[in-house]
Scaffold this active site. Structure first.
Site, mmCIF file in Angstrom:
data_model
loop_
_atom_site.group_PDB
_atom_site.id
_atom_site.type_symbol
_atom_site.label_atom_id
_atom_site.label_comp_id
_atom_site.label_asym_id
_atom_site.label_seq_id
_atom_site.Cartn_x
_atom_site.Cartn_y
_atom_site.Cartn_z
ATOM 1 N N PRO A 2 7.686 -11.200 -8.238
ATOM 2 C CA PRO A 2 7.558 -12.353 -7.371
ATOM 3 C C PRO A 2 7.071 -13.560 -8.136
ATOM 4 O O PRO A 2 6.041 -13.521 -8.791
ATOM 5 C CB PRO A 2 6.516 -11.926 -6.337
ATOM 6 C CG PRO A 2 6.072 -10.560 -6.738
ATOM 7 C CD PRO A 2 6.542 -10.301 -8.106
ATOM 8 N N GLU A 3 7.840 -14.605 -8.063
ATOM 9 C CA GLU A 3 7.382 -15.884 -8.567
ATOM 10 C C GLU A 3 6.834 -16.661 -7.375
ATOM 11 O O GLU A 3 6.764 -16.140 -6.264
ATOM 12 C CB GLU A 3 8.551 -16.608 -9.259
ATOM 13 C CG GLU A 3 9.148 -15.766 -10.391
ATOM 14 C CD GLU A 3 10.257 -16.454 -11.159
ATOM 15 O OE1 GLU A 3 10.250 -17.693 -11.253
ATOM 16 O OE2 GLU A 3 11.141 -15.750 -11.677
ATOM 17 N N HIS A 104 4.244 5.181 -3.263
ATOM 18 C CA HIS A 104 3.758 3.967 -3.919
ATOM 19 C C HIS A 104 3.068 3.011 -2.952
ATOM 20 O O HIS A 104 2.850 1.844 -3.272
ATOM 21 C CB HIS A 104 4.899 3.262 -4.647
ATOM 22 C CG HIS A 104 5.520 4.095 -5.723
ATOM 23 N ND1 HIS A 104 4.786 4.629 -6.768
ATOM 24 C CD2 HIS A 104 6.779 4.521 -5.918
ATOM 25 C CE1 HIS A 104 5.590 5.329 -7.554
ATOM 26 N NE2 HIS A 104 6.807 5.288 -7.055
ATOM 27 N N ARG A 126 5.495 -0.003 -9.896
ATOM 28 C CA ARG A 126 5.098 -0.104 -11.306
ATOM 29 C C ARG A 126 3.607 -0.349 -11.492
ATOM 30 O O ARG A 126 3.102 -0.243 -12.598
ATOM 31 C CB ARG A 126 5.911 -1.220 -11.987
ATOM 32 C CG ARG A 126 7.373 -0.862 -12.097
ATOM 33 C CD ARG A 126 8.182 -1.995 -12.675
ATOM 34 N NE ARG A 126 7.962 -2.172 -14.099
ATOM 35 C CZ ARG A 126 8.562 -3.087 -14.840
ATOM 36 N NH1 ARG A 126 9.416 -3.923 -14.287
ATOM 37 N NH2 ARG A 126 8.326 -3.174 -16.116
ATOM 38 N N LYS A 169 4.335 -30.539 -29.368
ATOM 39 C CA LYS A 169 4.509 -29.084 -29.300
ATOM 40 C C LYS A 169 5.856 -28.660 -29.864
ATOM 41 O O LYS A 169 6.898 -29.145 -29.433
ATOM 42 C CB LYS A 169 4.398 -28.618 -27.842
ATOM 43 C CG LYS A 169 2.966 -28.423 -27.389
ATOM 44 C CD LYS A 169 2.873 -27.146 -26.554
ATOM 45 C CE LYS A 169 1.471 -26.604 -26.585
ATOM 46 N NZ LYS A 169 0.639 -26.889 -25.501
#
Length: 296
Positions: A2-3, A104, A126, A169
């Site tokens: 999830p972002e 899970h 996970r 950068k």
DNA sequence: CCTTGAACCTGGGCGC
DNA sequence: TGCGCCCAGGTTCAAG
């Protein structure tokens, strides 16, 4: 997985079931996720009323009535689902489809009040997710949040700010945008998508978007706009949902159908008149998808 | 300071 | 059917 847009979608999906509810019991079905649960987490949440849900970057925040906030990060494969009592449960096929993952189900909020008894279940195959609890006043200083950059939504993120961060950068744009210290909440998918939208190469050095005087070049302003747009579009679409991520109502999101480059290796670039092909490369150990023909 | 790579963990997909 | 390999949304360490 999830972002930011997915976490925002989860928050909105959970709000009706959780806000104002009392946590009759917080059930921890193991002692850890990625990290051990904090001491007495179950006791500190059980019996409390949830006064509101929030989000910062990819973190879901559950505000409790004693001034503490439960922090939840979904890692790569975390998801929440709501289970009403059996009487009003979903049809059998839905139950069958999710039952194989019950091993899970690691954290269960047993809720009551403002409707019937119900459960909010955190599932994470996970176990890259993690939870913590902290006093609201200490939230900003918490190690998870202390170094986070601005949200890519609204007006918090600006080109002048990013020029400061990117100046001199040599780091590739892809890595710079994934760095949560620069912008909070972007992940692999939306970085690829935002770079494609602004026709910028993921390999390009971040510093090349800044003038010698430290001002943002026009390209950087375009990138900022693209980031805001892609995040807003994804939230509007209900967050994307890939593989094991399921929204709280059990349905799949659909924004993945509108990815322009992510997971589209070998397909035609969608930029009008480009004619290029989406390529996959690896940067810092992670897949990058982009079109070398129109992203410079 | 910077950048890369490995680690954490399970499951899905693919080639054989 | 099964094995082995590669891959996956994120973050944090260690190493160079």
């Amino acid at each position: 997985m999830p972002e930011l847009p997915e976490v925002e979608t989860v928050k909105r999906g959970l709000a009706p079931a959780m806000e104002g509810a009392r946590v009759a019991r917080l059930e921890l079905r193991r002692r850890d996720l990625r990290f051990p649960f904090p001491d007495a987490l179950a006791d500190r949440v059980s019996g409390r009323t949830i006064v509101g849900l929030g989000r910062r970057a990819k973190y879901l925040l559950v505000d409790l009535d004693d001034g503490n906030t439960l922090i939840s990060h979904l890692g790569m494969s975390g998801s929440f689902r709501i289970e009403e009592d059996a009487a009003s449960a979903m049809p059998g096929e839905f139950h069958h489809a999710r039952s194989k993952d019950e091993k899970h189900d690691h954290v269960i909020f047993h809720l009551e009040g403002g409707g019937g008894p119900r459960r909010v279940v955190y599932n994470d195959p996970r176990r890259f997710g993690f939870m913590d609890i902290v006093g609201r006043a200490d939230l900003a200083a918490h190690p998870f949040f202390r170094d986070l950059g601005p949200e890519p939504t609204g007006n918090e993120l600006g080109a002048t700010y990013l020029a400061e961060r990117f100046r001199d950068k040599a780091q590739p744009l892809k890595s710079a945008l994934l760095d949560q210290k620069n912008i909070a909440g972007l992940g692999n998918i939306y970085v690829c998508e935002a770079l494609w939208r602004s026709h910028l190469s993921p390999i390009r050095a971040a510093g090349t978007l800044v003038t010698p005087g430290g001002k943002p070049k026009e390209k950087l302003s375009l990138l900022v706009a693209s980031i805001r747009d892609v995040i807003a579009d994804a939230i509007a679409a209900g967050g994307s949902s890939l593989r094991d991520h399921i929204q709280t109502d059990g349905s799949l999101g659909y924004f993945q159908h509108s990815f322009s480059v992510y997971d589209r290796e070998g397909q035609a670039c969608g930029t009008p008149g480009c004619g290029g092909t989406v390529a996959r490369i690896v940067q810092a150990g992670r897949s990058t998808f982009y079109c070398a023909a129109c992203q410079k």
